[in-house]
Motif scaffolding. Structure first.
Motif, PDB file in Angstrom:
ATOM      1  N   ARG A 150       0.827  -1.192   0.000  1.00  9.76           N
ATOM      2  CA  ARG A 150       0.000   0.000   0.000  1.00  9.76           C
ATOM      3  C   ARG A 150       0.871   1.255   0.000  1.00  9.76           C
ATOM      4  O   ARG A 150       1.043   1.907   1.040  1.00  9.76           O
ATOM      5  N   LEU A 194       0.016   4.495   1.924  1.00  4.67           N
ATOM      6  CA  LEU A 194       0.178   4.674   3.375  1.00  4.67           C
ATOM      7  C   LEU A 194       1.544   5.257   3.736  1.00  4.67           C
ATOM      8  O   LEU A 194       1.787   5.633   4.882  1.00  4.67           O
ATOM      9  N   GLN A 224      -2.824   3.867   9.503  1.00  2.00           N
ATOM     10  CA  GLN A 224      -3.273   2.474   9.618  1.00  2.00           C
ATOM     11  C   GLN A 224      -4.323   2.319  10.714  1.00  2.00           C
ATOM     12  O   GLN A 224      -5.297   1.584  10.556  1.00  2.00           O
ATOM     13  N   PRO A 241       4.935   0.226   3.543  1.00  2.00           N
ATOM     14  CA  PRO A 241       4.673   0.398   4.963  1.00  2.00           C
ATOM     15  C   PRO A 241       4.797  -0.928   5.724  1.00  2.00           C
ATOM     16  O   PRO A 241       4.348  -1.964   5.226  1.00  2.00           O
ATOM     17  N   THR A 242       5.363  -0.864   6.900  1.00  2.00           N
ATOM     18  CA  THR A 242       5.451  -2.054   7.754  1.00  2.00           C
ATOM     19  C   THR A 242       4.071  -2.317   8.360  1.00  2.00           C
ATOM     20  O   THR A 242       3.257  -1.396   8.481  1.00  2.00           O
ATOM     21  N   PRO A 243       3.810  -3.565   8.750  1.00  2.00           N
ATOM     22  CA  PRO A 243       2.472  -3.864   9.270  1.00  2.00           C
ATOM     23  C   PRO A 243       2.177  -3.221  10.627  1.00  2.00           C
ATOM     24  O   PRO A 243       3.071  -3.044  11.446  1.00  2.00           O
ATOM     25  N   LEU A 244       0.929  -2.852  10.801  1.00  2.00           N
ATOM     26  CA  LEU A 244       0.422  -2.507  12.132  1.00  2.00           C
ATOM     27  C   LEU A 244      -0.432  -3.698  12.555  1.00  2.00           C
ATOM     28  O   LEU A 244      -1.411  -4.035  11.887  1.00  2.00           O
ATOM     29  N   LEU A 245      -0.036  -4.335  13.623  1.00  2.00           N
ATOM     30  CA  LEU A 245      -0.712  -5.563  14.043  1.00  2.00           C
ATOM     31  C   LEU A 245      -1.414  -5.365  15.380  1.00  2.00           C
ATOM     32  O   LEU A 245      -1.024  -4.512  16.176  1.00  2.00           O
TER      33      LEU A 245
END
Lengths: 437, 437
Positions: free
Chosen positions: A8, A11, A248, A78-82
C-alpha cells in the motif's frame, strides 16, 4: 508501482515530521568544550550537507525524495500494524494493543529507515565511504545493507565485546559487503592507545563512535560519518513509522484522539521518536491527551537517573557537546543483551520532552524484560529484540491495569526489531543464567 | 477483519489445492515391507484423523477452516510477492523476476503453513502433544510456534550435529515453549541403541523421524506425530503460497499464462509444491507451457541421481514404504548447511511429475549456491536461507540466458525462508572455508 502486490504505497508518508519547531523550548545549541556555539558548517566535514541542513532545520515537514520512497517500498514499507489479540486475551485486559512491526525490514529493525536516507544523500553528494559504530549490530547491519543498495562502501567499528560474543551480526554486515573492525581497533590512534592500556579492552559505543569519527577525519575527504540515533536528522527519518501508524489506525477505526498510550524503548531515542513524534504532533497542539511512555533498562538509566547537562556524544570527546540526559560520556554500561540501549545519553529533543513531562520515562530490569519477550513470542509468534522487549514489558504493565475495566484504552507500541540474532539472551533467561541488572 | 491494516485477506485462498487427482498417474499405494497395502486407518495411530483423510483424499480443493485462515492472517499471510529489480539490473537480463517471500512468517519460513494446520487439527481432536523431528530447525521451530499458538505441547528430536553446532534454532524452539532433544537421544530405544554403538553419533533426519515415531507409539495415545514434508497433506497445506502468487501476479498484470518459469528448492518437496502445484494446475490442463525447475543440492541428489522405487521414510523402517525418488533410507548426507535439503527421498507426487518430465530437476554445488545467496542479499536486502539460495542460483542461471534478449520471460520463485539463523554458512563461504560439496 510494480514492485510488490498487496503493498500500500498510499500509506507511506510524503514527508518526514520534524518536531524541532514544535518543542516546548528550543534545543540548546551544540557547543565546543570552550563554549563556542557549533555552526552547521562545522558539521560538513562529518556529514553530508543535506543531512546537516536537516539537522539544523526549522521546517516542520521535510519532503522525502521519490527515489528514497522507492527504497522504502522495496524494503517492505509500509510495515504492518498488528493487533496483539492473543496477548490481550492472555492478560484478560480490556485494553486494545496495537504494534508497529519494524522487524520485517530486511536488516531486521527500524534502523534501515535512516540508514538508507543517510546512504542516499551521501551517495548523491559523491561520498565514497561511510564510517560508523555499532553496538550489538542492528545499526551496523542496516547501514551495511543501505550502503550495498546505493553503492557506497561501509566501514563499521563494532564494540569488541559484541564482536567476540555475537558473531552473527558481524557476519550479516560482511554478507552485505561491509568491512567490520572490533573496537577498540588497531586502525585508529585512539583505538591503539586503549589497546595498549588494555589488550582485552571490551570497548563501548562511545569508544566506537570516537574511532569512526577519527577514521573520517583521517580519510582525506573520502569518507563521511553516519550516526544511528540521538541527532535530529536521524530521529526525523524514523518518523515514517508513526505517520504510517496513524493512517493504519484510522483505517481500523481508531482515531489519533483515541490513542491513550504510545510506548517504546529508548537507547538514543530513534525508534521511540519514530513512533511517538507524529503522535506528539497532535498532543503538542492540545488535540489529544495521549500518555507517552519511554522505556529504558535499569542498568542504563539515562532518563530516569541521568543529569540534564552538556556532554559529549562519544568517549574521546571528538563530538560537539549536546545538552541531554546523560550518565556521563565515560559511563561504562553493564553488558546487557539490549546492546542498542547501552548508550550514555538520549536525544536532546527527547530530553526536553522528558523535562516538560510530555514523555514519561520508566526503567525495567533485564529478567522481567526477557520474561515479557518470551511471553510475547509464545502468544504472538514474533521474538522481540531485547531492546523492543522493554516496550513489551511496559505495555503488559499498562494493559494489566485495565483488567475487567469498562475502559477500552488503545495502546500503541513500537516493536522496533526481531530478536533472531539475540537468541543468546533468551537462552540465558530460559536457563536462569541472566543476571538481573 | 481488524487484525492488521494494509493486509489483504481477499488474497488468501479459501481452499488448498490437492494435486493428487490431477497427476498424470496415480500415486502408488503406501505399503508395508511384506507388500500389504496401507489403509488410511493404519495411519490413525500416528496422525490426526482429518490429516489422514486429507492424505488419502481425491478432492481437488479442500476447504481451509475459518479459524485456520485467522491464524494465517495473524502470521502475516498473504506473504509479499516481490520483484527482484536490482537483481534483474545486475544481471542485465530482460527477464522479469518475481519471488514469493515466505521468510516474513514468524518462524522465518514456509513451514508455518502446514505446522499451524497440523497443530490445529490435532488440537481439535483432543491430542495433547505432538512429536516431530527437525534437521537444521526450520520445521521444528514452525511446529513449536504453532503448538504454542493453539495450546498443544511439542517435542522435537533435533539431529544431534545441528543441535550442537547451531544452538540458535534450538533456543528459538525453546523460546516458543517446546521440549528439544538431540537425536539420537536417550529417551527412545532406537536412540539408545545408536548411542551405544557410537556415543558421538551425529544423527540424521531419518533417525530423528524414527525416534519421533517411536515416541508417539509409546505415548499411550497421548501424542501424535507431525511431519514437515513429503506426504500429500503436508504439501497440500503449502499450496496457499502458489494460489496467492497467482492472484498477486494478476494484480501486477501478469497472467498465469505469462509465467515462463516456476523455480524452487527441493528437500522433501513441500516449499516447491507450495508454489508450483497451483501453477501446475494450469499446465496439467494444457493452458500454459510453464517450465517447472526443481533445484536440489549436488550432495543430496535424490531427483537427479536417486532411484524411483519403494523405500522407507525413516532410517529405522518404522514408516510405511513410499514409492519415490530416493537415495536409500540409510543414505548419510554430507553436512551441508542447507539442512532442510538433507533428506534421502522426495514426495511421491513430485516424483511422478519428475518422471513425466513436467518438473525438471537440476543440482548445484554448495559454493555456487552461497555465492548466489550473497549476491541476492547485497542486491535485494534479504539473506536467503541456504535452502532457498538453491532456487536463487537456478533463477540467476535462467535469467542470464535472456541478456539483451527481446523476450521478457517471467520467472517466479519461492524464497522459502530467510537465512538469519544460518549465517555460519555464509561466514564459511565469505572466508573460503566452505567445502564445495
Amino acid at each position: 508501482m510494480e514492485l510488490r502486490s498487496s503493498q500500500r504505497p498510499d500509506l507511506l508518508p510524503k514527508s518526514w515530521y520534524n518536531i524541532v519547531p514544535d518543542l516546548p523550548e528550543k534545543i540548546p545549541p551544540y557547543i565546543l568544550p570552550d563554549g563556542t556555539v557549533v555552526k552547521p558548517e562545522m558539521f560538513h566535514a562529518l556529514f553530508a550537507r543535506e543531512l546537516v541542513r536537516q539537522e539544523f532545520s526549522d521546517e516542520r515537514f521535510i519532503k522525502i525524495p521519490d527515489e528514497l520512497s522507492e527504497y522504502y517500498l522495496q524494503a517492505g514499507r509500509p510495515t504492518p500494524l498488528l493487533r496483539a489479540r492473543n496477548l490481550e486475551k492472555y492478560l484478560d485486559t480490556c485494553a486494545r494493543i496495537y504494534f508497529k512491526y519494524e522487524g520485517v525490514l530486511p536488516a531486521g529493525s527500524h534502523k534501515f529507515n535512516t540508514a538508507i536516507a543517510q546512504a542516499f544523500y551521501n551517495k548523491l553528494e559523491g561520498v565514497k565511504r561511510l564510517s560508523t559504530e555499532t553496538g550489538a549490530g542492528q545499526w551496523g547491519s542496516a547501514l551495511s545493507l543501505a550502503g550495498s543498495l546505493v553503492g557506497i562502501k561501509v566501514r563499521v567499528f563494532m564494540v569488541r565485546a559484541s564482536y567476540n560474543q555475537k558473531p552473527f551480526r558481524r557476519i550479516l554486515m560482511e554478507t552485505y559487503g561491509a568491512e567490520v573492525y572490533p573496537s577498540p581497533s588497531t586502525i585508529t590512534s585512539f583505538g591503539r592507545k586503549l589497546l595498549q592500556e588494555n589488550p582485552d579492552h571490551p570497548g563501548s559505543l562511545g569508544i566506537a563512535i570516537s574511532e569512526a569519527i577519527e577514521d573520517v577525519i583521517n580519510s582525506g575527504g573520502e569518507a563521511k560519518y553516519s550516526l544511528g540515533s540521538v541527532l535530529n536528522h536521524v530521529l526525523l527519518h524514523q518518523t515514517v513509522i508513526g505517520q504510517e501508524a496513524i493512517k493504519q489506525l484510522e483505517e481500523l477505526g481508531v482515531g489519533v484522539e483515541d490513542v491513550s498510550y504510545v510506548v517504546g524503548a529508548v537507547g538514543g531515542g530513534s525508534n521511540y521518536a519514530g513512533l511517538a513524534y507524529p503522535f506528539l504532533y497532535y498532543r503538542l497542539r492540545g488535540k489529544t491527551s495521549t500518555v507517552f511512555v519511554a522505556v529504558e533498562p535499569r542498568a542504563v538509566p539515562s532518563m530516569t537517573r541521568g543529569e540534564y547537562r552538556y556532554d559529549f556524544g562519544d568517549t574521546a570527546g571528538l563530538t560537539p557537546m549536546l545538552k541531554m540526559h546523560t550518565l556521563g560520556h565515560d559511563f561504562v554500561p553493564p553488558p546487557i543483551h539490549a546492546g542498542g540501549l547501552r548508550y550514555h545519553g538520549v536525544a536532546p529533543s527527547l530530553s526536553i520532552l522528558v523535562n516538560h513531562k510530555l514523555v514519561e520515562p520508566v526503567a525495567y530490569g533485564q529478567r522481567e524484560v526477557f520474561e515479557a519477550g518470551v511471553l510475547f513470542a509464545r502468544l504472538q509468534g514474533i521474538v522481540p529484540a531485547p531492546e523492543s522487549a522493554h516496550a513489551v514489558k511496559a505495555v503488559i504493565d499498562i494493559a494489566r491495569r485495565y483488567r475487567g475495566s469498562c475502559e477500552r484504552p488503545v495502546i500503541v507500541f513500537n516493536l522496533s526489531g526481531h530478536g533472531l540474532l539475540d537468541l543468546k539472551g533468551y537462552e540465558e533467561y530460559l536457563y536462569n543464567a541472566l543476571p538481573d541488572t
